[in-house]
Design a protein around this motif. Structure first.
Motif, mmCIF file in Angstrom:
data_model
loop_
_atom_site.group_PDB
_atom_site.id
_atom_site.type_symbol
_atom_site.label_atom_id
_atom_site.label_comp_id
_atom_site.label_asym_id
_atom_site.label_seq_id
_atom_site.Cartn_x
_atom_site.Cartn_y
_atom_site.Cartn_z
ATOM 1 N N GLU A 1 58.890 -12.700 3.769
ATOM 2 C CA GLU A 1 60.085 -12.160 3.105
ATOM 3 C C GLU A 1 61.344 -12.645 3.827
ATOM 4 O OE1 GLU A 1 57.593 -10.228 4.128
ATOM 5 O OE2 GLU A 1 56.713 -9.304 2.352
ATOM 6 N N ILE A 2 61.261 -12.681 5.164
ATOM 7 C CA ILE A 2 62.425 -13.135 5.942
ATOM 8 C C ILE A 2 62.685 -14.618 5.684
ATOM 9 C CG2 ILE A 2 63.297 -13.505 8.283
ATOM 10 C CD1 ILE A 2 61.639 -11.015 9.103
ATOM 11 N N LYS A 3 61.609 -15.405 5.686
ATOM 12 C CA LYS A 3 61.768 -16.848 5.435
ATOM 13 C C LYS A 3 62.326 -17.090 4.036
ATOM 14 C CE LYS A 3 57.869 -17.882 8.427
ATOM 15 N NZ LYS A 3 56.423 -18.105 8.479
ATOM 16 N N ALA A 4 61.793 -16.333 3.043
ATOM 17 C CA ALA A 4 62.289 -16.487 1.673
ATOM 18 C C ALA A 4 63.770 -16.108 1.611
ATOM 19 C CB ALA A 4 61.467 -15.636 0.718
ATOM 20 N N SER A 5 64.147 -15.070 2.341
ATOM 21 C CA SER A 5 65.554 -14.635 2.336
ATOM 22 C C SER A 5 66.454 -15.716 2.930
ATOM 23 C CB SER A 5 65.736 -13.356 3.147
ATOM 24 O OG SER A 5 64.891 -12.352 2.698
ATOM 25 N N LEU A 6 65.995 -16.346 4.020
ATOM 26 C CA LEU A 6 66.803 -17.404 4.646
ATOM 27 C C LEU A 6 67.022 -18.548 3.666
ATOM 28 C CD1 LEU A 6 65.245 -17.544 8.238
ATOM 29 C CD2 LEU A 6 67.553 -16.827 7.639
ATOM 30 N N PHE A 7 65.937 -18.945 3.002
ATOM 31 C CA PHE A 7 66.076 -20.040 2.019
ATOM 32 C C PHE A 7 66.977 -19.606 0.873
ATOM 33 C CE2 PHE A 7 63.765 -23.579 3.429
ATOM 34 C CZ PHE A 7 62.644 -23.146 4.127
ATOM 35 N N PHE A 8 66.879 -18.325 0.494
ATOM 36 C CA PHE A 8 67.710 -17.825 -0.603
ATOM 37 C C PHE A 8 69.192 -17.910 -0.233
ATOM 38 C CE2 PHE A 8 68.744 -15.518 -4.335
ATOM 39 C CZ PHE A 8 69.751 -14.630 -4.007
ATOM 40 N N PHE A 9 69.526 -17.463 0.980
ATOM 41 C CA PHE A 9 70.926 -17.511 1.404
ATOM 42 C C PHE A 9 71.433 -18.947 1.540
ATOM 43 C CE2 PHE A 9 71.993 -13.250 1.455
ATOM 44 C CZ PHE A 9 71.042 -12.480 2.108
ATOM 45 N N LEU A 10 70.535 -19.832 2.000
ATOM 46 C CA LEU A 10 70.914 -21.249 2.087
ATOM 47 C C LEU A 10 71.168 -21.804 0.688
ATOM 48 C CD1 LEU A 10 71.286 -23.536 4.116
ATOM 49 C CD2 LEU A 10 68.880 -24.101 3.850
ATOM 50 N N ALA A 11 70.322 -21.388 -0.280
ATOM 51 C CA ALA A 11 70.520 -21.824 -1.664
ATOM 52 C C ALA A 11 71.851 -21.312 -2.203
ATOM 53 C CB ALA A 11 69.368 -21.326 -2.544
ATOM 54 N N MET A 12 72.170 -20.067 -1.875
ATOM 55 C CA MET A 12 73.449 -19.513 -2.332
ATOM 56 C C MET A 12 74.618 -20.273 -1.707
ATOM 57 S SD MET A 12 72.881 -17.172 -4.551
ATOM 58 C CE MET A 12 71.484 -18.143 -5.071
ATOM 59 N N GLY A 13 74.458 -20.666 -0.438
ATOM 60 C CA GLY A 13 75.497 -21.455 0.228
ATOM 61 C C GLY A 13 75.715 -22.782 -0.490
ATOM 62 N N MET A 14 74.614 -23.431 -0.835
ATOM 63 C CA MET A 14 74.708 -24.726 -1.530
ATOM 64 C C MET A 14 75.333 -24.527 -2.909
ATOM 65 S SD MET A 14 73.633 -27.044 0.527
ATOM 66 C CE MET A 14 74.056 -26.132 1.997
ATOM 67 N N LEU A 15 74.968 -23.421 -3.559
ATOM 68 C CA LEU A 15 75.522 -23.128 -4.887
ATOM 69 C C LEU A 15 77.028 -22.925 -4.808
ATOM 70 C CD1 LEU A 15 74.222 -22.772 -7.684
ATOM 71 C CD2 LEU A 15 74.257 -20.305 -7.306
ATOM 72 N N PHE A 16 77.447 -22.244 -3.739
ATOM 73 C CA PHE A 16 78.879 -22.003 -3.543
ATOM 74 C C PHE A 16 79.626 -23.319 -3.333
ATOM 75 C CE2 PHE A 16 82.613 -19.699 -2.540
ATOM 76 C CZ PHE A 16 83.218 -20.333 -1.469
ATOM 77 N N ILE A 17 79.007 -24.205 -2.517
ATOM 78 C CA ILE A 17 79.647 -25.501 -2.263
ATOM 79 C C ILE A 17 79.753 -26.296 -3.567
ATOM 80 C CG2 ILE A 17 79.333 -27.732 -1.107
ATOM 81 C CD1 ILE A 17 78.070 -26.164 1.237
ATOM 82 N N LEU A 18 78.686 -26.258 -4.367
ATOM 83 C CA LEU A 18 78.714 -26.977 -5.651
ATOM 84 C C LEU A 18 79.772 -26.387 -6.579
ATOM 85 C CD1 LEU A 18 74.911 -27.539 -6.391
ATOM 86 C CD2 LEU A 18 76.630 -29.307 -6.137
ATOM 87 N N MET A 19 79.917 -25.060 -6.496
ATOM 88 C CA MET A 19 80.910 -24.384 -7.341
ATOM 89 C C MET A 19 82.323 -24.867 -7.007
ATOM 90 S SD MET A 19 81.034 -20.293 -7.972
ATOM 91 C CE MET A 19 81.960 -19.883 -6.524
ATOM 92 N N THR A 20 82.581 -25.105 -5.706
ATOM 93 C CA THR A 20 83.914 -25.578 -5.301
ATOM 94 C C THR A 20 84.218 -26.962 -5.858
ATOM 95 O OG1 THR A 20 83.067 -26.508 -3.245
ATOM 96 C CG2 THR A 20 83.881 -24.235 -3.154
ATOM 97 N N GLU A 21 83.138 -27.723 -6.152
ATOM 98 C CA GLU A 21 83.339 -29.066 -6.717
ATOM 99 C C GLU A 21 83.094 -29.073 -8.227
ATOM 100 O OE1 GLU A 21 84.240 -31.935 -5.120
ATOM 101 O OE2 GLU A 21 84.506 -30.861 -3.229
ATOM 102 N N GLY A 22 83.133 -27.882 -8.834
ATOM 103 C CA GLY A 22 82.973 -27.776 -10.283
ATOM 104 C C GLY A 22 81.580 -28.143 -10.765
ATOM 105 N N PHE A 23 80.560 -27.868 -9.952
ATOM 106 C CA PHE A 23 79.159 -28.152 -10.267
ATOM 107 C C PHE A 23 78.916 -29.622 -10.623
ATOM 108 C CE2 PHE A 23 77.531 -24.018 -9.741
ATOM 109 C CZ PHE A 23 78.467 -23.118 -10.220
ATOM 110 N N ASP A 24 79.717 -30.497 -10.027
ATOM 111 C CA ASP A 24 79.535 -31.935 -10.275
ATOM 112 C C ASP A 24 78.525 -32.467 -9.253
ATOM 113 O OD1 ASP A 24 81.802 -34.830 -10.439
ATOM 114 O OD2 ASP A 24 79.661 -34.574 -10.896
#
Lengths: 192, 171
Positions: free
Chosen positions: A39-62
């Motif tokens: 569960e902890i490992k899945a959570s870490l990957f989840f937060f990393l995914a959210m971080g990447m999603l946020f970065i993509l959002m700043t570039e307009g999902f391009d």
């Protein structure tokens, strides 16, 4: 190496089937094996995914501008799904393989549970384990799983071949002697 | 067949060797090759991206992360995983040191007998799943996962040869 009948609190003969063993092995792996802390490992990957999603959002999902972020996002989502949904199935599958490859696990054993230890034995195998050595003492509707000792191999005892009285006595004994390690879990649903 | 009778108390080095050699056996060679290829591709893509597609700080950070990830993947099975397994094996041994007891392995009357203070296995050769010898350890598998091991240091040449014959009898 014999156990006198006077010392033994619960004695019975049992044989574990492939289904009980694979489910018991799955429980063992999820608590003490490669599935521990999933569960902890899945959570870490989840937060990393959210971080990447946020970065993509700043570039307009391009994703053509940030392909690396998109790839890392996909990998993290795959790892989340793997840890939460696929890993238990893999552990059960491994349990089935172990059962099929072993000549000893499917044999009939006699069990003697005494005040401080239990003994399981048959013509090929003898094992004595003290309750203080146990890491886990898990009970479900269908089986018991006891893990511990230096090798930490799981002992899966099917309730199918036990009578109700023996199962209740064993449950009471384990609750009393393995207070910290004891867990009562729901049985997994049967897939037909 | 000569009767084998060996007793040993596993040392820290025995345990670490066993852990590393078991790790080596369990990971297919193809996995290692694939990891190295993927890591190399990641590093090359990151280098190319850093040179040709580097417009802002976020992209720079992404290329740096990709380079680090690539190097980690390349070295995973050669450096990182063995290091982690060695540390874990060392911690495990030190934690269980007082519980460890000597093991006796015998071949007698067509049966393999492995015993210690708490357990005893006495099985015909047909029950043995696999026997594998590595540089420092001989593994005798009862099934896909469960095994007993004998450090090579406690065996003579004749005994090692006998265990190899056991492999043929068991399969």
């Amino acid at each position: 190496m014999t156990v006198s009948e006077k010392k033994s609190i619960v004695s019975f003969i049992a044989k574990t089937g492939i289904r009980e063993y694979s489910e018991g092995y799955k429980l063992y792996e999820m608590r003490r094996g490669f599935g521990a802390g999933r569960e902890i490992k899945a959570s870490l990957f989840f937060f990393l995914a959210m971080g990447m999603l946020f970065i993509l959002m700043t570039e307009g999902f391009d994703i053509t501008r940030l392909p690396v972020c998109a790839v890392i996002l996909l990998i993290c989502m795959h790892m989340c799904i793997y840890y939460i949904f696929m890993m238990p199935g893999k552990a059960k599958h491994i349990g089935e393989h172990i059962y099929k490859s072993s000549e000893m696990i499917g044999k009939t054993y006699s069990y003697d549970f005494c005040r401080e230890y239990f003994v399981m034995k048959n013509k090929y195998h003898y094992l004595k384990r003290y309750y203080t050595e146990l890491n886990d003492s898990i009970e479900t509707d269908e089986f018991f799983v006891l893990t511990g000792g230096v090798e930490n191999n799981p002992v899966v005892i099917s309730k199918d071949s036990m009578n109700e009285n023996d199962a209740e006595k064993l449950s009471g004994l384990l609750r009393k002697e393995t207070i910290k390690q004891y867990r009562r879990l729901k049985s997994p649903k049967r897939n037909h | 067949m000569e009767q084998l009778n060996v007793s040993y108390l596993p040392t820290l080095e025995d345990h670490i060797n066993m852990t590393l050699e078991k790790l080596n056996m369990s990971v297919p060679k193809e996995n290692k090759i694939i990891f190295r290829i993927i890591g190399a591709i990641a590093v090359m893509c990151a280098t190319a991206g850093f040179i040709y597609l580097n417009e802002n700080i976020i992209q720079t950070i992404c290329w740096i992360i990709l380079t680090a990830a690539g190097l980690f993947i390349i070295s995973y099975y050669d450096i990182t995983r063995p290091y982690l397994e060695r540390s874990r094996a060392s911690r495990f041994y030190n934690y269980h040191k007082k519980d460890l007891c000597s093991k006796t392995v015998m071949i007698k009357d067509g049966k393999l007998i492995v015993s210690d203070e708490a357990s005893k296995v006495k099985i015909p050769f047909d029950f043995i799943y696999r026997v594998r010898q590595t540089k420092n350890t001989v593994f005798i598998f009862y099934d896909e996962v469960h095994f007993c091991y004998i450090p090579v240091r406690v065996l003579s040449e004749a005994q090692i040869k006998e265990l190899s014959e056991l492999k043929n009898k068991g399969n």
